[in-house]
Design a protein around this motif. Structure first.
Motif, PDB file in Angstrom:
ATOM      1  N   PRO A   1     -29.881  19.648  49.134  1.00 46.44           N
ATOM      2  CA  PRO A   1     -30.506  18.670  49.728  1.00 46.44           C
ATOM      3  C   PRO A   1     -31.870  18.190  49.919  1.00 46.44           C
ATOM      4  N   GLY A   2     -32.806  17.712  49.407  1.00 42.12           N
ATOM      5  CA  GLY A   2     -33.904  17.554  49.291  1.00 42.12           C
ATOM      6  C   GLY A   2     -34.952  19.044  49.633  1.00 42.12           C
ATOM      7  N   LYS A   3     -34.558  20.036  49.252  1.00 46.20           N
ATOM      8  CA  LYS A   3     -35.299  20.778  49.064  1.00 46.20           C
ATOM      9  C   LYS A   3     -35.924  20.992  47.196  1.00 46.20           C
ATOM     10  N   GLY A   4     -36.217  21.885  47.031  1.00 45.31           N
ATOM     11  CA  GLY A   4     -36.243  22.390  45.102  1.00 45.31           C
ATOM     12  C   GLY A   4     -35.623  23.440  45.360  1.00 45.31           C
ATOM     13  N   PRO A   5     -35.387  24.158  44.170  1.00 45.88           N
ATOM     14  CA  PRO A   5     -34.464  25.630  43.547  1.00 45.88           C
ATOM     15  C   PRO A   5     -35.193  26.213  44.478  1.00 45.88           C
ATOM     16  N   ALA A   6     -34.311  27.244  45.069  1.00 45.19           N
ATOM     17  CA  ALA A   6     -35.078  28.768  45.110  1.00 45.19           C
ATOM     18  C   ALA A   6     -34.642  29.541  44.371  1.00 45.19           C
ATOM     19  N   LEU A   7     -34.487  30.659  43.954  1.00 42.60           N
ATOM     20  CA  LEU A   7     -34.402  32.022  43.342  1.00 42.60           C
ATOM     21  C   LEU A   7     -33.091  32.962  44.553  1.00 42.60           C
ATOM     22  N   LEU A   8     -31.856  32.305  43.708  1.00 40.57           N
ATOM     23  CA  LEU A   8     -31.149  33.342  44.637  1.00 40.57           C
ATOM     24  C   LEU A   8     -31.035  35.253  44.064  1.00 40.57           C
ATOM     25  N   ILE A   9     -30.461  35.403  42.370  1.00 38.85           N
ATOM     26  CA  ILE A   9     -30.130  36.408  42.021  1.00 38.85           C
ATOM     27  C   ILE A   9     -30.133  35.951  40.567  1.00 38.85           C
ATOM     28  N   ALA A  10     -30.982  37.227  39.844  1.00 35.14           N
ATOM     29  CA  ALA A  10     -30.762  37.426  38.484  1.00 35.14           C
ATOM     30  C   ALA A  10     -30.838  38.351  37.795  1.00 35.14           C
ATOM     31  N   ILE A  11     -30.157  38.779  36.737  1.00 37.31           N
ATOM     32  CA  ILE A  11     -29.541  39.670  35.739  1.00 37.31           C
ATOM     33  C   ILE A  11     -30.627  39.706  34.491  1.00 37.31           C
ATOM     34  N   ARG A  12     -30.734  41.189  34.076  1.00 37.45           N
ATOM     35  CA  ARG A  12     -31.044  41.536  32.630  1.00 37.45           C
ATOM     36  C   ARG A  12     -29.175  41.542  31.945  1.00 37.45           C
ATOM     37  N   PRO A  13     -29.403  41.586  30.087  1.00 39.92           N
ATOM     38  CA  PRO A  13     -28.480  41.625  29.815  1.00 39.92           C
ATOM     39  C   PRO A  13     -28.270  42.860  29.591  1.00 39.92           C
TER      40      PRO A  13
END
Lengths: 114, 115
Positions: free
Chosen positions: A40-52
């Motif tokens: 709350p009150g913050k912008g989204p932050a990248l957590l984890i990502a994946i390629r297909p």
């Protein structure tokens, strides 16, 4: 047209439990799938990502499972903690012209009970 | 990762007025993105701002309502013009990672309430 469908809308988990959030996409041109965490009150932050080209990616307590044939991917939070309580967005991105187009899911509000 | 400073963090405005939101990045970036997040909703891209050219707006968003400036590679502004209560949202500035913009970094957002 909703290109990335996310469920559930909200999730309540006991401390130490496993939180699972699911996403499905339609456009096979998507080639990168990040997850964002927003407090709350913050912008989204990248957590984890994946390629297909991989079926699973793990970083600490966070794991993405990816099923290319089903066009589905999910976020698993192991040993969920109250500090994990936040809104989680899945996303999918593809090249669009000279840039990349990022499409977000509708979000999941996670509450981890102490 | 980029550090993004966004001002103001929140504001309460009267119907019919305009608000300009500023976004400062700690490094030079080619593209800056402006998003809107309506209460309890996901993020919707408003426009992409390139330095030295007109911003590119997404469907449903127009320049007269959301004029954008991009005077240099570290700064951008978004103006919400002639506001109505329906404009009450969080407005977020973001930049992509070097090269492909596949990873976005967001500012903390501007929470706008229109009375």
């Amino acid at each position: 047209q909703q290109q990335v469908k996310q469920s559930p809308q909200s999730l309540i988990v006991q401390k130490g439990g496993i939180s699972i959030i699911n996403c499905a996409y339609e456009n096979t041109a998507f080639d990168y799938f990040p997850w964002y965490q927003q407090f709350p009150g913050k912008g989204p932050a990248l957590l984890i990502a994946i390629r297909p080209d991989v079926s699973e990616k793990k970083e600490g307590r966070f794991t993405i499972s990816f099923n290319k044939s089903a066009k589905q991917f999910s976020l698993h939070i192991m040993d969920s903690q109250p500090g994990d309580s936040a809104t989680y967005f899945c996303a999918a991105t593809k090249v669009s012209g000279s840039a990349r187009q990022l499409t977000f899911g509708s979000g999941t509000q996670l509450t981890v009970l102490p | 990762s980029a550090v993004i400073s966004q001002k103001p963090s929140r504001d309460i405005c009267q119907r019919g007025t305009s608000l300009t939101i500023q976004c400062q990045v700690d490094s030079q970036v080619t593209m800056m993105f402006w998003y809107r997040q309506q209460p309890g909703q996901s993020l919707t891209l408003i426009a992409t701002a390139n330095q030295g050219s007109e911003a590119t707006y997404e469907s449903g968003f127009v320049i007269d309502k959301f004029p954008i400036s991009r005077p240099n590679l570290t700064f951008s502004t978004l103006t919400v013009s002639n506001m109505s209560p329906e404009d009450s949202s969080i407005y977020l500035c973001s930049v992509g990672s070097y090269g492909q913009n596949e990873k976005l970094f967001f500012g903390s957002g501007t929470q706008l309430s229109v009375l």
